[in-house]
Design a protein around this motif. Structure first.
Motif, mmCIF file in Angstrom:
data_model
loop_
_atom_site.group_PDB
_atom_site.id
_atom_site.type_symbol
_atom_site.label_atom_id
_atom_site.label_comp_id
_atom_site.label_asym_id
_atom_site.label_seq_id
_atom_site.Cartn_x
_atom_site.Cartn_y
_atom_site.Cartn_z
ATOM 1 N N ALA A 114 38.021 53.473 40.432
ATOM 2 C CA ALA A 114 39.144 53.044 39.589
ATOM 3 C C ALA A 114 39.302 51.530 39.533
ATOM 4 C CB ALA A 114 40.440 53.665 40.115
ATOM 5 N N SER A 115 38.526 50.797 40.311
ATOM 6 C CA SER A 115 38.743 49.354 40.461
ATOM 7 C C SER A 115 38.685 48.553 39.158
ATOM 8 C CB SER A 115 37.761 48.771 41.482
ATOM 9 O OG SER A 115 36.414 48.964 41.076
ATOM 10 N N PRO A 116 37.866 48.943 38.155
ATOM 11 C CA PRO A 116 37.872 48.145 36.920
ATOM 12 C C PRO A 116 39.220 48.128 36.210
ATOM 13 C CG PRO A 116 35.894 49.491 37.029
ATOM 14 C CD PRO A 116 36.801 49.961 38.129
ATOM 15 N N LEU A 117 40.062 49.120 36.486
ATOM 16 C CA LEU A 117 41.372 49.199 35.833
ATOM 17 C C LEU A 117 42.492 48.633 36.705
ATOM 18 C CD1 LEU A 117 41.095 52.832 34.380
ATOM 19 C CD2 LEU A 117 40.609 50.665 33.221
ATOM 20 N N ALA A 118 42.152 48.178 37.902
ATOM 21 C CA ALA A 118 43.181 47.708 38.829
ATOM 22 C C ALA A 118 43.777 46.383 38.368
ATOM 23 C CB ALA A 118 42.589 47.543 40.220
ATOM 24 N N PRO A 119 45.089 46.212 38.513
ATOM 25 C CA PRO A 119 45.723 44.930 38.165
ATOM 26 C C PRO A 119 45.174 43.798 39.029
ATOM 27 C CG PRO A 119 47.366 46.661 38.468
ATOM 28 C CD PRO A 119 46.067 47.210 38.968
ATOM 29 N N GLU A 120 45.072 42.633 38.459
ATOM 30 C CA GLU A 120 44.517 41.486 39.170
ATOM 31 C C GLU A 120 45.253 41.172 40.474
ATOM 32 O OE1 GLU A 120 41.466 38.757 39.582
ATOM 33 O OE2 GLU A 120 41.743 40.311 38.053
ATOM 34 N N PRO A 121 46.596 41.269 40.516
ATOM 35 C CA PRO A 121 47.280 40.984 41.791
ATOM 36 C C PRO A 121 46.843 41.905 42.929
ATOM 37 C CG PRO A 121 48.841 40.909 39.983
ATOM 38 C CD PRO A 121 47.560 41.446 39.413
ATOM 39 N N LEU A 122 46.509 43.155 42.619
ATOM 40 C CA LEU A 122 46.043 44.069 43.664
ATOM 41 C C LEU A 122 44.651 43.679 44.144
ATOM 42 C CD1 LEU A 122 47.259 47.590 42.429
ATOM 43 C CD2 LEU A 122 48.281 46.090 44.158
ATOM 44 N N LEU A 123 43.816 43.212 43.232
ATOM 45 C CA LEU A 123 42.488 42.737 43.627
ATOM 46 C C LEU A 123 42.603 41.474 44.482
ATOM 47 C CD1 LEU A 123 40.673 43.298 40.220
ATOM 48 C CD2 LEU A 123 40.298 44.607 42.322
ATOM 49 N N ASP A 124 43.532 40.600 44.109
ATOM 50 C CA ASP A 124 43.766 39.392 44.909
ATOM 51 C C ASP A 124 44.260 39.755 46.309
ATOM 52 O OD1 ASP A 124 43.038 37.832 42.748
ATOM 53 O OD2 ASP A 124 45.105 37.420 42.122
ATOM 54 N N ALA A 125 45.139 40.754 46.376
ATOM 55 C CA ALA A 125 45.663 41.187 47.675
ATOM 56 C C ALA A 125 44.550 41.757 48.542
ATOM 57 C CB ALA A 125 46.763 42.229 47.470
ATOM 58 N N MET A 126 43.641 42.509 47.923
ATOM 59 C CA MET A 126 42.502 43.059 48.653
ATOM 60 C C MET A 126 41.651 41.934 49.241
ATOM 61 S SD MET A 126 39.403 45.431 47.144
ATOM 62 C CE MET A 126 38.849 44.062 46.101
#
Length: 230
Positions: free
Chosen positions: A99-111
């Motif tokens: 699902a990562s391609p649809l994840a909001p950028e802030p969640l990717l930054d948090a990861m």
């Protein structure tokens, strides 16, 4: 009692549960730690009834054991527990990569921030923090699914994992190599290489499960062996 006060009182067991679960994740309550009503309720500033309700929740979550006349203690996980945990991990974490391609950028930054925190703990040789920091990365990975229910489920899962890690003879030595692999998975996700990230994560989970199972089984043999045969 006013409605507001009633709501606050009703929420206290949830808050106490969260505090104790967080202590497990941080490694402050290792397996076998007794959780005594009188001392713990005084420390947390809550009634014994509130504490007991929180402990019942932790029991239902598989984090503590409760035995008649012996009280409550933090649970020591079995090999069967570990196997079940990794079934859940594969299901959720691999779904999160998908699902990562649809994840909001802030969640990717948090990861990415969680990986950086784990790397910082390694560089500082803060070995008591490394395991927790790595677990936070995997928690942030599951958060990419954008599901509050799955987030709540995985909060319990990482607490269970922390209990499994606690049986390692040298948890720091065990944890340190995984952080570089956390970074690899994170970078593959951020780079849009979903298939490669899934492959790296699958291998990671296979290796991790094997290592943790070996340690849990060895610990079980040690703790159950008759004196003089350990």
């Amino acid at each position: 009692m006013s409605t507001q006060n009633s709501a606050a009182a009703a929420g206290r067991p949830v808050l106490v549960t969260d505090v104790l679960r967080e202590r497990i994740v941080e490694g402050d309550l290792p397996p076998g730690t007794p959780l005594r009503d009188v001392a713990l309720s005084a420390e947390l500033g809550v009634s014994r009834n509130t504490l007991r309700e929180a402990l019942r929740t932790l029991h239902d979550e598989g984090l503590v054991t409760q035995r008649l006349h012996k009280g409550t203690a933090v649970k020591t996980l079995s090999a069967e527990d570990v196997t079940d945990i990794y079934i859940a991990r594969r299901t959720l974490e691999l779904s999160a990569v998908e699902a990562s391609p649809l994840a909001p950028e802030p969640l990717l930054d948090a990861m990415e921030a969680k990986v950086a925190a784990a790397e910082l703990a390694v560089s500082a040789e803060a070995w008591d923090k490394v395991g927790t920091a790595s677990l936070r990365f995997h928690q942030s990975l599951v958060a990419l699914l954008c599901s509050a229910r799955l987030d709540a489920f995985f909060r319990v899962t990482i607490a269970q994992l922390r209990l499994a890690f606690a049986v390692m003879a040298d948890e720091g030595a065990f944890q340190a190599p995984w952080v570089a692999r956390d970074r690899e998975i994170c970078d593959l996700i951020r780079g849009g290489r979903r298939t490669d990230a899934a492959a790296a994560l699958r291998l990671y989970l296979d290796d991790s499960e094997r290592t943790v199972l070996d340690a849990v089984r060895a610990n079980s043999r040690t703790t159950t062996a008759p004196k003089g045969k350990r």
